[in-house]
Design a protein around this motif. Structure first.
Motif: not given
Lengths: 159, 159
Positions: A49-66
């Motif tokens: 999920q970190i490496a595969g995130k869309p380029s406009d997203a920030l790889a924060t803890i909250a993002y990963a949680a979601e």
DNA sequence: CGCGAATATATCGTGTTACGATATATCCAC
DNA sequence: GTGGATATATCGTAACACGATATATTCGCG
């Protein structure tokens, strides 16, 4: 209103059972592939999920949680373990010091790449089977009462 | 063999990430639906596999283990809990006294029926999205395949 | 610019659950 | 009937996600 072994209903059950079985097979494959690569399934998912995130997203803890469908603090612990094993790193967000930006290390990347090609291969085999098991379901639920049928847009599932 | 941010590879990562995200969403929905119905996710799966078995199979502990992708003894415990809550019952196999035949109680059936229609509805919504996320993958996987490819059937993974 | 509320991450204790190792019961072949 | 295989059960353990709570940082608003 007993259904004396309603055929349609029996059929739905079988299809759902088959779908979950295929799903479980895939997840089991995935778990084992992760173990084989030396990481835990959840670490694999975190890397992905970190490496595969869309380029406009920030790889924060909250993002990963979601993305992982977990609570923040579960992710914190997952991140702790993963950092300890040098799979990812915590970084700062210059724009907001509360945030932690997660990045994948070289080692993490290596692991993830290996797993990704494995999964792509496996999915090209098992994907169709999964898709088919999936396919039968929406169409099988015909009569079984239409109440729950169409609340399509949202689902009031709290928490 | 470095890939300087290979585009195809990035794309594969995004697709895999998206697929797992959708998958997780479904599983999360399922977990919550089970909780809402008053059972645990695994109990739901157990009910489903027992009730949804093909007519030529016997609903033994071993069968459930195979279908749930668990070890026998994990299923024994799951069955213990489920019997305690009157969701299923242990029965004897007249043909082989070692075996235990599992049957779903009325209560279990009620729970399962509720969950099944819910899931059918949810899947008719989310199924296509899942299928689509799935679809992009096999075709995106460029070259790198072959090694680790298909040892799916068995795997000496002792973990 | 300062204070309370909101957001983001971290810590701690706990419960559930699947597992490995092992035990018991039953069947089957000879 | 004895030995090995099959099926289920028991016990102790560890991983992991969670709830409750704590700390740090930013934001809104006067």
């Amino acid at each position: 209103m007993h259904r004396p072994t309603s055929n349609a209903h029996e059929k739905l059950l079988r299809r759902l059972a088959e779908f979950r079985f295929q799903l479980r097979r895939f997840l089991l494959y995935s778990e084992r592939a992760a173990a084989h690569a030396g990481v835990q399934p959840q670490q694999h998912q975190l890397l992905l999920q970190i490496a595969g995130k869309p380029s406009d997203a920030l790889a924060t803890i909250a993002y990963a949680a979601e993305r992982l469908g977990l609570q923040h603090h579960s992710v914190v612990e997952l991140v702790d373990r993963s950092v300890r094993e040098r799979l990812i790193e915590r970084g700062e967000d210059p724009a907001d010091a509360r945030r932690v930006i997660l990045t994948v290390t070289k080692k993490g990347r290596r692991v993830l790449d290996e797993l990704s090609t494995d999964h792509a291969t496996e999915l090209s085999e098992m994907g169709p089977r999964l898709a088919q098991a999936l396919h039968g379901i929406g169409t099988t639920k015909q009569k079984t009462r239409r109440t729950t049928a169409r609340k399509r847009t949202e689902r009031p599932k709290q928490q």
